[in-house]
Motif scaffolding. Sequence first.
Motif, short mmCIF file in Angstrom:
data_model
loop_
_atom_site.label_atom_id
_atom_site.label_comp_id
_atom_site.label_asym_id
_atom_site.label_seq_id
_atom_site.Cartn_x
_atom_site.Cartn_y
_atom_site.Cartn_z
N ALA A 100 0.84 -1.20 0.00
CA ALA A 100 0.00 0.00 0.00
C ALA A 100 0.87 1.25 0.00
O ALA A 100 0.56 2.23 -0.67
N ALA A 101 1.98 1.23 0.73
CA ALA A 101 2.90 2.38 0.74
C ALA A 101 3.49 2.59 -0.64
O ALA A 101 3.67 3.74 -1.08
N HIS A 102 3.79 1.51 -1.34
CA HIS A 102 4.36 1.66 -2.68
C HIS A 102 3.30 2.19 -3.65
O HIS A 102 3.60 3.02 -4.51
N TYR A 103 2.05 1.75 -3.51
CA TYR A 103 0.97 2.32 -4.33
C TYR A 103 0.83 3.82 -4.04
O TYR A 103 0.68 4.62 -4.97
N ALA A 104 0.88 4.21 -2.77
CA ALA A 104 0.79 5.63 -2.43
C ALA A 104 1.90 6.40 -3.13
O ALA A 104 1.67 7.47 -3.70
N HIS A 105 3.12 5.84 -3.11
CA HIS A 105 4.24 6.49 -3.78
C HIS A 105 3.98 6.63 -5.28
O HIS A 105 4.20 7.69 -5.86
N MET A 106 3.49 5.58 -5.92
CA MET A 106 3.25 5.64 -7.36
C MET A 106 2.16 6.65 -7.71
O MET A 106 2.24 7.35 -8.71
N LEU A 107 1.12 6.74 -6.85
CA LEU A 107 0.05 7.71 -7.09
C LEU A 107 0.55 9.14 -6.90
O LEU A 107 0.23 10.03 -7.70
N GLN A 137 5.82 11.50 3.60
CA GLN A 137 6.02 11.59 5.04
C GLN A 137 4.84 12.31 5.70
O GLN A 137 4.42 11.93 6.80
N GLY A 138 4.29 13.31 5.03
CA GLY A 138 3.10 14.01 5.53
C GLY A 138 1.89 13.09 5.63
O GLY A 138 0.99 13.31 6.43
N GLY A 140 2.24 9.96 6.44
CA GLY A 140 2.57 8.93 7.43
C GLY A 140 3.39 7.77 6.90
O GLY A 140 3.57 6.78 7.60
N PHE A 141 3.88 7.90 5.67
CA PHE A 141 4.72 6.86 5.10
C PHE A 141 6.20 7.22 5.26
O PHE A 141 6.54 8.40 5.38
N ALA A 142 7.05 6.22 5.20
CA ALA A 142 8.49 6.45 5.26
C ALA A 142 8.95 7.11 3.95
O ALA A 142 8.30 6.97 2.90
N ASP A 143 10.06 7.80 4.01
CA ASP A 143 10.67 8.41 2.83
C ASP A 143 11.09 7.28 1.88
O ASP A 143 11.95 6.48 2.22
N PRO A 144 10.49 7.21 0.70
CA PRO A 144 10.80 6.09 -0.20
C PRO A 144 12.24 6.11 -0.71
O PRO A 144 12.78 5.06 -1.05
N TYR A 145 12.86 7.25 -0.72
CA TYR A 145 14.23 7.34 -1.22
C TYR A 145 15.24 7.03 -0.14
O TYR A 145 16.34 6.57 -0.42
N ALA A 146 14.88 7.25 1.12
CA ALA A 146 15.77 6.88 2.21
C ALA A 146 15.82 5.36 2.35
O ALA A 146 16.84 4.79 2.71
#
Length: 149
Positions: A100-107, A137-138, A140-146
């Motif tokens: 779900a976090a990866h989907y959020a990133h792609m969206l 991060q706003g 609530g997900f982790a920084d995808p690049y970190a």
Amino acid sequence: MSQPELSLSLQFADPRHRALLPRHKVARWIRAALELPGEITVRIVGAEEGQRLNAEFRAKDYATNVLTFDYSAEPVVCADLVICAEVVEREAAEAKLDIAAHYAHMLVHGTLHAQGYDHEEDDEAECMEARESEILQGLGFADPYAITN
């Protein structure tokens, strides 16, 4: 600060992750990246459709995680985001990310593309990645690049 208005069409050609992508969450993730009101269609597809579209519109014969078809950026952001479920699933597994976090990133990534953000040049990539990190991060997900660097 109020979020921009969003007209959202959510389509599942590949329903495998439908439960992970309830309309209210998808809308929240897209709204977080919108700088202006938006009319966005999100289509979750399988690898075959993803590969066909990527080959037809980008001359790249493989399925990619997200394709952005941007039609206008002002005064309303109009775009189609096509996300390949199999690619998102594979990338999340490889990076040990919550799907779900990866989907959020792609969206978020696709929504930023629809507004003119790009990552072809190093300075553009730095700006776009910083904006993605801030938005995610706003939410609530982790920084995808970190995580991946």
